[in-house]
Each structure stands twice: as C-alpha cells, then as structure tokens.
Write an enzyme that holds these catalytic residues in place. Structure first.
Site, short mmCIF file in Angstrom:
data_model
loop_
_atom_site.label_atom_id
_atom_site.label_comp_id
_atom_site.label_asym_id
_atom_site.label_seq_id
_atom_site.Cartn_x
_atom_site.Cartn_y
_atom_site.Cartn_z
N SER A 36 0.80 -1.22 0.00
CA SER A 36 0.00 0.00 0.00
C SER A 36 0.84 1.28 0.00
O SER A 36 0.38 2.32 -0.46
CB SER A 36 -0.93 0.01 1.21
OG SER A 36 -0.18 -0.10 2.41
N GLY A 73 -1.86 -4.36 0.96
CA GLY A 73 -1.98 -5.57 1.76
C GLY A 73 -1.04 -6.68 1.38
O GLY A 73 -1.02 -7.73 2.04
N ASN A 102 3.90 -5.59 5.84
CA ASN A 102 2.72 -6.38 6.22
C ASN A 102 3.11 -7.70 6.86
O ASN A 102 2.38 -8.23 7.70
CB ASN A 102 1.83 -6.61 5.00
CG ASN A 102 1.10 -5.34 4.59
OD1 ASN A 102 0.55 -4.64 5.43
ND2 ASN A 102 1.13 -5.03 3.31
N ASP A 186 -5.04 6.62 9.98
CA ASP A 186 -4.69 5.30 10.52
C ASP A 186 -3.30 5.26 11.13
O ASP A 186 -2.90 4.25 11.71
CB ASP A 186 -4.82 4.23 9.43
CG ASP A 186 -3.91 4.48 8.23
OD1 ASP A 186 -3.02 5.34 8.30
OD2 ASP A 186 -4.09 3.79 7.20
N HIS A 189 -0.25 4.99 7.01
CA HIS A 189 0.00 5.38 5.61
C HIS A 189 0.31 6.87 5.52
O HIS A 189 -0.45 7.70 6.01
CB HIS A 189 -1.22 5.06 4.75
CG HIS A 189 -1.52 3.59 4.69
ND1 HIS A 189 -2.41 2.99 5.54
CD2 HIS A 189 -1.01 2.62 3.91
CE1 HIS A 189 -2.46 1.70 5.27
NE2 HIS A 189 -1.61 1.45 4.30
#
Length: 211
Positions: A36, A73, A102, A186, A189
């Site tokens: 991402s 992801g 991830n 979040d 990011h």
C-alpha cells in the site's frame, strides 16, 4: 490490516499498466513491486511516490517506463508468487522491491520474509534486472530486538546478493518529531505531502541504475 481495499488495488494495478517517462518503445522498464505504501492507498491518484517518479524521470529527460505492480496488503510471499509473471510480461531492467511491512505487522516469520526477499532478488537478477530493495522500520512498540532484526534483514539480503538498498523508505517522514501530521488517520500510511520526501529517499539510488 489493509485487505479491505485489496480488490480495488488489484484492479488499479491492472489498469495502471505502464506509465511512460520516455517515448522510446525500447526504453528500459522499472518494475515496482510493493504494498500500500507504493499503491497510493488513501491518496488521490497520481500523488504517490511512484507517480512522482514518472514525473521526475520526465523532468530529468531519462527515458524509462515505470510499471507499478503494487497491491495494498501484499506480503513478501504474495510478491514472490506474483513476480515470475511480472518479469515475463514486462522484462524490466530494474526491479524495485518494497515489501515486508505487512509481514511484520501480521507477525509472520521474519526468516520467511528474508527468504522471500532473497528469492525475489535472485529471480529478478536471473531475468537480467538490477534490484533495488526498499528497507523499512517498525514502530518502537514492537520491541527493540524485533525492530532491529526486521530493519537489518533488508541490508542482509542486499549485501548477500549484490543488490542496491534504500535503508529506510520513510526517512524524514516517520522519524520527525511531529511525524503524525505526515500520516493519514490510521497512522500507518503517509499523506500525499510525505511522498515527495519518500521519492527523494529512493530516487538517487534508482537513478544510478538507469542509463
């Protein structure tokens, strides 16, 4: 953590295809295989570092084609599985590998992460491409020992395989005193404002790998 936009990211990656920084049909291709952080998660299209890379190459009159095969992801295992088809389709001269975050966030084996990055690096090199590994670091709450093991593995893979390395993708972003202003809600990011700094971290190493 980022799977809810997985399908959308797959469709975007397929639609994006090749972004030309030069018009020559035989211009070398730069293949970006990431997650991402490279797939413009939460950003307006065209504002992530990969899109900015195309603009920078154009401005510097460097003939190249940038292929963004990043998927939100994705893990190193996913990238490893996808890479052979990408190499066959695009025949890149440079492969940028931006994966691993991830794996750590999901608590996957770091030995497996290192093995996957090694396999990807070697596969790209065997296909005739130069490799640029993009390193990452974990937040302090993951523990100092774990964080060091994670950040060190990128350099270990690069050194063992003669690949180029950007030690920390988010240098100048995540290590700022007021870093939260450069991240989306979040706190994972980066915002669009951070992506020029990300590109500045990556571009010098990448530019050396192109004619």
């Amino acid at each position: 953590m980022l799977r809810r936009h997985f399908i959308r990211s797959v469709l975007w990656a397929a639609a994006l295809g090749v972004s030309a920084a030069g018009h020559a049909a035989d211009a070398p291709k730069v293949l970006v295989v990431g997650d991402s952080l490279s797939a413009e998660y939460g950003l307006a299209r065209g504002t992530g570092w990969v899109a900015l890379l195309t603009q920078k190459l154009q401005a510097d009159k460097v003939p190249a084609q940038v292929v963004n095969a990043s998927i939100s992801g994705d893990t190193t295992a996913g990238g490893r599985a996808r890479l052979p088809a990408l190499l066959k389709t695009h025949q890149p001269k440079v492969v940028v590998i931006e994966l691993g975050s991830n794996d750590a966030l999901r608590g996957l084996s770091l030995q497996a992460t290192q093995a996957n990055l090694t396999a990807m690096t070697q596969a790209a090199q065997q296909a005739g491409a130069k490799v640029l590994l993009i390193g990452m670091q974990m937040p302090p709450n993951y523990g100092a020992a774990y964080g060091k093991q994670f950040s060190d593995l990128f350099g270990q893979v690069a050194k063992a395989n003669g690949a180029a390395l950007v030690p920390f993708m988010l240098k100048g972003v995540a290590d700022q005193a007021d870093a939260l202003k450069l991240f989306q809600a979040d706190r994972i990011h980066p915002t669009a404002e951070a992506h020029p700094t990300i590109l500045a971290n990556i571009y010098p190493s990448l530019r050396k790998m192109l004619p």
